[in-house]
Design a protein around this motif. Structure first.
Motif, PDB file in Angstrom:
ATOM      1  N   TYR A  74     -78.201 -31.149  72.132  1.00 31.04           N
ATOM      2  CA  TYR A  74     -77.693 -32.396  72.676  1.00 31.04           C
ATOM      3  C   TYR A  74     -78.443 -32.714  73.967  1.00 31.04           C
ATOM      4  O   TYR A  74     -79.133 -31.868  74.527  1.00 31.04           O
ATOM      5  CB  TYR A  74     -76.181 -32.375  72.894  1.00 31.04           C
ATOM      6  CG  TYR A  74     -75.621 -31.224  73.686  1.00 31.04           C
ATOM      7  CD1 TYR A  74     -75.462 -31.305  75.071  1.00 31.04           C
ATOM      8  CD2 TYR A  74     -75.211 -30.053  73.048  1.00 31.04           C
ATOM      9  CE1 TYR A  74     -74.920 -30.269  75.795  1.00 31.04           C
ATOM     10  CE2 TYR A  74     -74.659 -29.007  73.773  1.00 31.04           C
ATOM     11  CZ  TYR A  74     -74.520 -29.120  75.143  1.00 31.04           C
ATOM     12  OH  TYR A  74     -73.979 -28.072  75.860  1.00 31.04           O
ATOM     13  N   TYR A 155     -79.716 -41.800  66.733  1.00 37.20           N
ATOM     14  CA  TYR A 155     -78.590 -40.896  66.912  1.00 37.20           C
ATOM     15  C   TYR A 155     -77.268 -41.641  66.750  1.00 37.20           C
ATOM     16  O   TYR A 155     -77.164 -42.825  67.102  1.00 37.20           O
ATOM     17  CB  TYR A 155     -78.654 -40.238  68.294  1.00 37.20           C
ATOM     18  CG  TYR A 155     -79.924 -39.438  68.502  1.00 37.20           C
ATOM     19  CD1 TYR A 155     -80.018 -38.138  68.037  1.00 37.20           C
ATOM     20  CD2 TYR A 155     -81.030 -40.016  69.118  1.00 37.20           C
ATOM     21  CE1 TYR A 155     -81.197 -37.410  68.203  1.00 37.20           C
ATOM     22  CE2 TYR A 155     -82.204 -39.302  69.283  1.00 37.20           C
ATOM     23  CZ  TYR A 155     -82.280 -37.996  68.820  1.00 37.20           C
ATOM     24  OH  TYR A 155     -83.444 -37.276  68.966  1.00 37.20           O
ATOM     25  N   GLU A 159     -73.563 -38.097  68.934  1.00 39.28           N
ATOM     26  CA  GLU A 159     -74.768 -37.489  69.485  1.00 39.28           C
ATOM     27  C   GLU A 159     -75.209 -38.154  70.786  1.00 39.28           C
ATOM     28  O   GLU A 159     -75.619 -37.482  71.737  1.00 39.28           O
ATOM     29  CB  GLU A 159     -75.906 -37.556  68.461  1.00 39.28           C
ATOM     30  CG  GLU A 159     -75.685 -36.680  67.240  1.00 39.28           C
ATOM     31  CD  GLU A 159     -76.697 -36.964  66.141  1.00 39.28           C
ATOM     32  OE1 GLU A 159     -77.127 -35.997  65.472  1.00 39.28           O
ATOM     33  OE2 GLU A 159     -77.042 -38.146  65.941  1.00 39.28           O
TER      34      GLU A 159
END
Length: 276
Positions: A74, A155, A159
């Motif tokens: 991440y 994403y 995310e």
């Protein structure tokens, strides 16, 4: 899950990726291979393991190795390493590179791309200190599917909100029907390339900074030592290596040494650093 088919699979994964699968991870193996078995039209994971041992195409071999890798990532993961990059690593490198006016950073085992894009954000936000410099961010991973996702830079809501401030999200991403797309500025800064850490670093060149975080924890001691030696060879004499918070080189390798007071930050060991 035991027997020659399972043992062969564990050896296959270890040989191709360095990942060590112990008997205690049989449930993990079963859960990750079940979708592959269904896609192959096989009735069970056991049938898939038999196929892998008795003869399977290269594409299937690579696919099962890919699914066993943990692609957890991440933006600005753990925060600390990126603060170290901004405060402790880049300023002295910028001072030392005034003649070359260039910086090279390698994100090894980059997974789905959040790490190299985080690095790109930091470098872009420091542009006032390095105007006109050549900035090269190389991001590598052994998994072709995960590299395609990283290169696409798209994403979902979960995310993009994980580790990313609202300010950075607004500045560096744009909303699309399928999610959030990384800005062209960042995407152009990062080169994605397939690479397996077990293959060494020859041909990649020399880097000022190397990120290799949360990867060594999956390797045995010999593989850790091998990878650390290759990473040290890829570092400039005054370069920096950033490892994961749960990783250490103590008792494993003397190729790099920790920087006092900065957890996870390492430099080429004196006497072992490669010449420029």
């Amino acid at each position: 899950m035991t027997g020659p088919d399972y043992d062969h699979f564990c050896q296959l994964v270890r040989r191709r990726s360095g990942l060590v699968l112990t008997p205690e991870k049989a449930y993990l193996v079963s859960s990750r291979l079940a979708p592959v078995a269904r896609a192959e039209g096989l009735g069970s994971v056991e049938a898939l393991l038999t196929k892998l041992r008795t003869g399977a195409p290269e594409a299937l071999l690579q696919r099962v190795v890919d699914v066993m890798a943990t692609h957890e990532s991440y933006f600005f993961r753990d925060a600390g390493p990126f603060e170290q990059l901004s405060v402790s690593v880049l300023p002295p490198l910028i001072a030392a590179r005034q003649a070359q006016r260039s910086l090279r950073i390698w994100c090894a085992a980059c997974s789905s791309g959040q790490e190299p894009y985080s690095v790109a954000m930091i470098l872009t936000e420091m542009r006032h200190l390095i105007p006109g410099w050549k900035l090269d961010i190389l991001a590598t991973d052994m998994s072709a599917p995960i590299l395609r996702k990283a290169e696409a830079g798209l994403y979902n809501d979960f995310e993009v909100n994980r580790g990313l401030s609202e300010e950075r999200r607004a500045r560096w991403f744009r909303r699309e029907p399928d999610g959030w797309r990384v800005s062209p500025t960042l995407r152009q800064m990062v080169r994605f390339q397939p690479h397996n850490l077990l293959q060494g670093s020859a041909g990649l060149g020399v880097f000022d900074v190397v990120f290799c975080r949360n990867v060594l924890i999956y390797f045995d001691v010999d593989t850790k030592r091998q990878v650390l030696d290759q990473l040290r060879r890829a570092l400039a004499p005054d370069g920096s290596l950033l490892l994961g918070s749960a990783e250490t080189v103590l008792g494993v390798s003397d190729a790099v040494e920790p920087v006092p007071g900065l957890r996870g930050l390492y430099r080429p060991a004196r006497g072992l650093a490669r010449s420029a």
